[in-house]
Design a protein around this motif. Structure first.
Motif, PDB file in Angstrom:
ATOM      1  N   PHE A  20       0.838  -1.206   0.000  1.00 41.69           N
ATOM      2  CA  PHE A  20       0.000   0.000   0.000  1.00 41.69           C
ATOM      3  C   PHE A  20       0.873   1.256   0.000  1.00 41.69           C
ATOM      4  CE2 PHE A  20      -2.068   3.397   2.405  1.00 41.69           C
ATOM      5  CZ  PHE A  20      -3.247   3.561   1.674  1.00 41.69           C
ATOM      6  N   LEU A  21       1.870   1.271   0.889  1.00 47.07           N
ATOM      7  CA  LEU A  21       2.769   2.429   0.951  1.00 47.07           C
ATOM      8  C   LEU A  21       3.517   2.616  -0.369  1.00 47.07           C
ATOM      9  CD1 LEU A  21       4.255   2.063   4.534  1.00 47.07           C
ATOM     10  CD2 LEU A  21       2.678   3.829   3.739  1.00 47.07           C
ATOM     11  N   THR A  22       3.969   1.524  -0.963  1.00 45.75           N
ATOM     12  CA  THR A  22       4.725   1.607  -2.208  1.00 45.75           C
ATOM     13  C   THR A  22       3.868   2.135  -3.349  1.00 45.75           C
ATOM     14  OG1 THR A  22       6.075  -0.244  -1.484  1.00 45.75           O
ATOM     15  CG2 THR A  22       6.151   0.285  -3.817  1.00 45.75           C
ATOM     16  N   VAL A  23       2.607   1.727  -3.384  1.00 43.23           N
ATOM     17  CA  VAL A  23       1.727   2.159  -4.470  1.00 43.23           C
ATOM     18  C   VAL A  23       1.337   3.633  -4.319  1.00 43.23           C
ATOM     19  CG1 VAL A  23      -0.594   1.853  -5.438  1.00 43.23           C
ATOM     20  CG2 VAL A  23       0.837  -0.131  -4.989  1.00 43.23           C
ATOM     21  N   PHE A  24       1.051   4.062  -3.102  1.00 41.01           N
ATOM     22  CA  PHE A  24       0.505   5.397  -2.903  1.00 41.01           C
ATOM     23  C   PHE A  24       1.537   6.472  -2.546  1.00 41.01           C
ATOM     24  CE2 PHE A  24      -3.270   2.754  -2.386  1.00 41.01           C
ATOM     25  CZ  PHE A  24      -4.106   3.390  -3.286  1.00 41.01           C
ATOM     26  N   PHE A  25       2.769   6.096  -2.224  1.00 40.15           N
ATOM     27  CA  PHE A  25       3.794   7.080  -1.866  1.00 40.15           C
ATOM     28  C   PHE A  25       5.059   6.814  -2.657  1.00 40.15           C
ATOM     29  CE2 PHE A  25       1.329   6.644   2.123  1.00 40.15           C
ATOM     30  CZ  PHE A  25       0.835   7.935   2.183  1.00 40.15           C
ATOM     31  N   ASP A  26       5.781   7.883  -2.972  1.00 38.84           N
ATOM     32  CA  ASP A  26       7.082   7.688  -3.579  1.00 38.84           C
ATOM     33  C   ASP A  26       8.112   7.382  -2.492  1.00 38.84           C
ATOM     34  OD1 ASP A  26       7.381  10.151  -2.430  1.00 38.84           O
ATOM     35  OD2 ASP A  26       8.141  11.161  -4.201  1.00 38.84           O
ATOM     36  N   LEU A  27       9.306   7.053  -2.907  1.00 36.53           N
ATOM     37  CA  LEU A  27      10.334   6.602  -1.971  1.00 36.53           C
ATOM     38  C   LEU A  27      10.697   7.667  -0.940  1.00 36.53           C
ATOM     39  CD1 LEU A  27      11.889   4.079  -1.403  1.00 36.53           C
ATOM     40  CD2 LEU A  27      13.684   4.870  -2.921  1.00 36.53           C
ATOM     41  N   SER A  28      10.743   8.932  -1.342  1.00 39.36           N
ATOM     42  CA  SER A  28      11.097   9.988  -0.381  1.00 39.36           C
ATOM     43  C   SER A  28      10.013  10.148   0.681  1.00 39.36           C
ATOM     44  CB  SER A  28      11.353  11.307  -1.099  1.00 39.36           C
ATOM     45  OG  SER A  28      10.161  11.829  -1.641  1.00 39.36           O
ATOM     46  N   ARG A  29       8.750   9.969   0.296  1.00 36.55           N
ATOM     47  CA  ARG A  29       7.667  10.049   1.288  1.00 36.55           C
ATOM     48  C   ARG A  29       7.711   8.866   2.254  1.00 36.55           C
ATOM     49  NH1 ARG A  29       2.319  12.312  -1.862  1.00 36.55           N
ATOM     50  NH2 ARG A  29       2.898  14.506  -1.696  1.00 36.55           N
ATOM     51  N   ILE A  30       8.005   7.688   1.734  1.00 35.87           N
ATOM     52  CA  ILE A  30       8.119   6.521   2.601  1.00 35.87           C
ATOM     53  C   ILE A  30       9.263   6.723   3.595  1.00 35.87           C
ATOM     54  CG2 ILE A  30       8.629   4.046   2.675  1.00 35.87           C
ATOM     55  CD1 ILE A  30       7.244   3.841  -0.072  1.00 35.87           C
ATOM     56  N   ALA A  31      10.388   7.246   3.119  1.00 38.41           N
ATOM     57  CA  ALA A  31      11.522   7.518   4.004  1.00 38.41           C
ATOM     58  C   ALA A  31      11.155   8.574   5.041  1.00 38.41           C
ATOM     59  CB  ALA A  31      12.727   7.972   3.183  1.00 38.41           C
ATOM     60  N   SER A  32      10.414   9.596   4.630  1.00 38.84           N
ATOM     61  CA  SER A  32       9.981  10.629   5.576  1.00 38.84           C
ATOM     62  C   SER A  32       9.052  10.042   6.640  1.00 38.84           C
ATOM     63  CB  SER A  32       9.266  11.761   4.837  1.00 38.84           C
ATOM     64  OG  SER A  32      10.146  12.421   3.973  1.00 38.84           O
ATOM     65  N   LEU A  33       8.126   9.193   6.208  1.00 38.54           N
ATOM     66  CA  LEU A  33       7.245   8.529   7.183  1.00 38.54           C
ATOM     67  C   LEU A  33       8.069   7.726   8.175  1.00 38.54           C
ATOM     68  CD1 LEU A  33       4.318   7.214   4.952  1.00 38.54           C
ATOM     69  CD2 LEU A  33       4.156   8.925   6.752  1.00 38.54           C
ATOM     70  N   GLY A  34       9.048   6.990   7.663  1.00 44.79           N
ATOM     71  CA  GLY A  34       9.905   6.199   8.546  1.00 44.79           C
ATOM     72  C   GLY A  34      10.652   7.066   9.536  1.00 44.79           C
ATOM     73  N   ALA A  35      11.179   8.194   9.075  1.00 43.12           N
ATOM     74  CA  ALA A  35      11.914   9.092   9.972  1.00 43.12           C
ATOM     75  C   ALA A  35      10.995   9.682  11.037  1.00 43.12           C
ATOM     76  CB  ALA A  35      12.574  10.208   9.160  1.00 43.12           C
ATOM     77  N   PHE A  36       9.814  10.135  10.631  1.00 44.56           N
ATOM     78  CA  PHE A  36       8.863  10.685  11.598  1.00 44.56           C
ATOM     79  C   PHE A  36       8.508   9.657  12.663  1.00 44.56           C
ATOM     80  CE2 PHE A  36       7.564  14.077   8.520  1.00 44.56           C
ATOM     81  CZ  PHE A  36       7.637  15.147   9.395  1.00 44.56           C
ATOM     82  N   PHE A  37       8.094   8.476  12.213  1.00 45.58           N
ATOM     83  CA  PHE A  37       7.631   7.478  13.176  1.00 45.58           C
ATOM     84  C   PHE A  37       8.770   6.905  14.002  1.00 45.58           C
ATOM     85  CE2 PHE A  37       3.862   7.349  10.337  1.00 45.58           C
ATOM     86  CZ  PHE A  37       2.977   7.842  11.274  1.00 45.58           C
ATOM     87  N   TYR A  38       9.970   6.842  13.441  1.00 44.91           N
ATOM     88  CA  TYR A  38      11.113   6.417  14.253  1.00 44.91           C
ATOM     89  C   TYR A  38      11.338   7.398  15.401  1.00 44.91           C
ATOM     90  CZ  TYR A  38      15.749   5.726  16.002  1.00 44.91           C
ATOM     91  OH  TYR A  38      16.805   5.553  16.849  1.00 44.91           O
ATOM     92  N   LEU A  39      11.327   8.684  15.096  1.00 44.92           N
ATOM     93  CA  LEU A  39      11.556   9.684  16.148  1.00 44.92           C
ATOM     94  C   LEU A  39      10.454   9.635  17.212  1.00 44.92           C
ATOM     95  CD1 LEU A  39      12.802  12.645  13.946  1.00 44.92           C
ATOM     96  CD2 LEU A  39      14.127  11.423  15.689  1.00 44.92           C
ATOM     97  N   VAL A  40       9.214   9.497  16.775  1.00 38.06           N
ATOM     98  CA  VAL A  40       8.102   9.423  17.738  1.00 38.06           C
ATOM     99  C   VAL A  40       8.241   8.180  18.610  1.00 38.06           C
ATOM    100  CG1 VAL A  40       5.603   9.132  17.949  1.00 38.06           C
ATOM    101  CG2 VAL A  40       6.525  10.811  16.356  1.00 38.06           C
ATOM    102  N   MET A  41       8.512   7.027  18.003  1.00 39.51           N
ATOM    103  CA  MET A  41       8.644   5.801  18.783  1.00 39.51           C
ATOM    104  C   MET A  41       9.871   5.857  19.694  1.00 39.51           C
ATOM    105  SD  MET A  41       5.998   4.109  18.219  1.00 39.51           S
ATOM    106  CE  MET A  41       6.407   2.646  19.103  1.00 39.51           C
ATOM    107  N   ASP A  42      10.947   6.490  19.250  1.00 41.40           N
ATOM    108  CA  ASP A  42      12.129   6.648  20.085  1.00 41.40           C
ATOM    109  C   ASP A  42      11.781   7.465  21.333  1.00 41.40           C
ATOM    110  OD1 ASP A  42      14.927   6.067  20.391  1.00 41.40           O
ATOM    111  OD2 ASP A  42      15.349   8.175  19.960  1.00 41.40           O
ATOM    112  N   MET A  43      11.010   8.527  21.141  1.00 41.49           N
ATOM    113  CA  MET A  43      10.591   9.344  22.281  1.00 41.49           C
ATOM    114  C   MET A  43       9.694   8.547  23.233  1.00 41.49           C
ATOM    115  SD  MET A  43       9.908  12.890  20.201  1.00 41.49           S
ATOM    116  CE  MET A  43       9.142  13.744  21.553  1.00 41.49           C
ATOM    117  N   ILE A  44       8.799   7.744  22.677  1.00 41.48           N
ATOM    118  CA  ILE A  44       7.898   6.933  23.503  1.00 41.48           C
ATOM    119  C   ILE A  44       8.692   5.900  24.299  1.00 41.48           C
ATOM    120  CG2 ILE A  44       6.055   5.190  23.400  1.00 41.48           C
ATOM    121  CD1 ILE A  44       4.936   6.797  20.991  1.00 41.48           C
ATOM    122  N   ILE A  45       9.652   5.262  23.664  1.00 39.44           N
ATOM    123  CA  ILE A  45      10.471   4.255  24.356  1.00 39.44           C
ATOM    124  C   ILE A  45      11.292   4.907  25.467  1.00 39.44           C
ATOM    125  CG2 ILE A  45      12.452   2.702  24.082  1.00 39.44           C
ATOM    126  CD1 ILE A  45      11.222   2.023  21.303  1.00 39.44           C
TER     127      ILE A  45
END
Length: 174
Positions: A57-82
């Motif tokens: 789903f992510l691959t079809v609806f987002f380009d690679l830079s958007r997928i990487a941005s999503l990963g960076a955002f959620f990594y930072l949020v999860m890092d803060m939660i941990i």
């Protein structure tokens, strides 16, 4: 060229299996709700299918830079939660210094704010999607918190019944 394709494919397969196994482990620990959706097989099979479907789903609806941005955002949020979880619940057990954890949270928040500001200028849609995702994560955490309280209450009642305190249960004086 062939080596790059093999390396990319093996990295992709390893990532998919790692994520699906982690989801299966969290599901077995009752930290993530699970539904079979009518599929046969084990939880590991189901989480593998879910991981591949979400990645597709992510691959079809987002380009690679958007997928990487999503990963960076959620990594930072999860890092803060941990870090927050370690600060609140495991600091003494792990021998962690509170100021180190709080500094890490502050630095993560700073980087997250700077990244969000940069992305807002270049691609505001991704920031909106991330905000929706973070709200969804917060709702999941609330749901899990309520579920754990209900499970703990059920286990307490069951324990009391097993130890012969059914009279207290009938009287409602738990």
């Amino acid at each position: 060229m062939a080596l790059a394709l093999v390396a990319t494919a093996s990295g992709l397969i390893a990532s998919v299996f790692a994520v699906s196994r982690m989801l299966a482990m969290l599901t077995n620990m009752k930290m993530i709700p699970h539904s079979h959706f009518g599929m046969p097989g084990t939880i590991k099979d189901h989480t593998l299918v879910y991981t591949v479907v979400i990645a597709g789903f992510l691959t079809v609806f987002f380009d690679l830079s958007r997928i990487a941005s999503l990963g960076a955002f959620f990594y930072l949020v999860m890092d803060m939660i941990i870090h927050w979880g370690v600060f609140r619940h495991l600091r003494q057990e792990m021998g962690a210094h509170g100021w180190v954890l709080l500094t890490a949270i502050a630095l993560d928040a700073f980087v997250l704010a700077a990244f969000a500001g940069m992305k807002w200028q270049s691609d505001p849609l991704i920031v909106v999607i991330v905000v929706i995702g973070i709200v969804g994560m917060a709702l999941v955490f609330l749901f899990v918190g309520f579920s754990w309280r209900a499970i703990q209450s059920e286990e307490a009642i069951t324990t009391r019944v097993e130890f012969g305190f059914s009279f207290q249960l009938l009287e409602g004086s738990i």
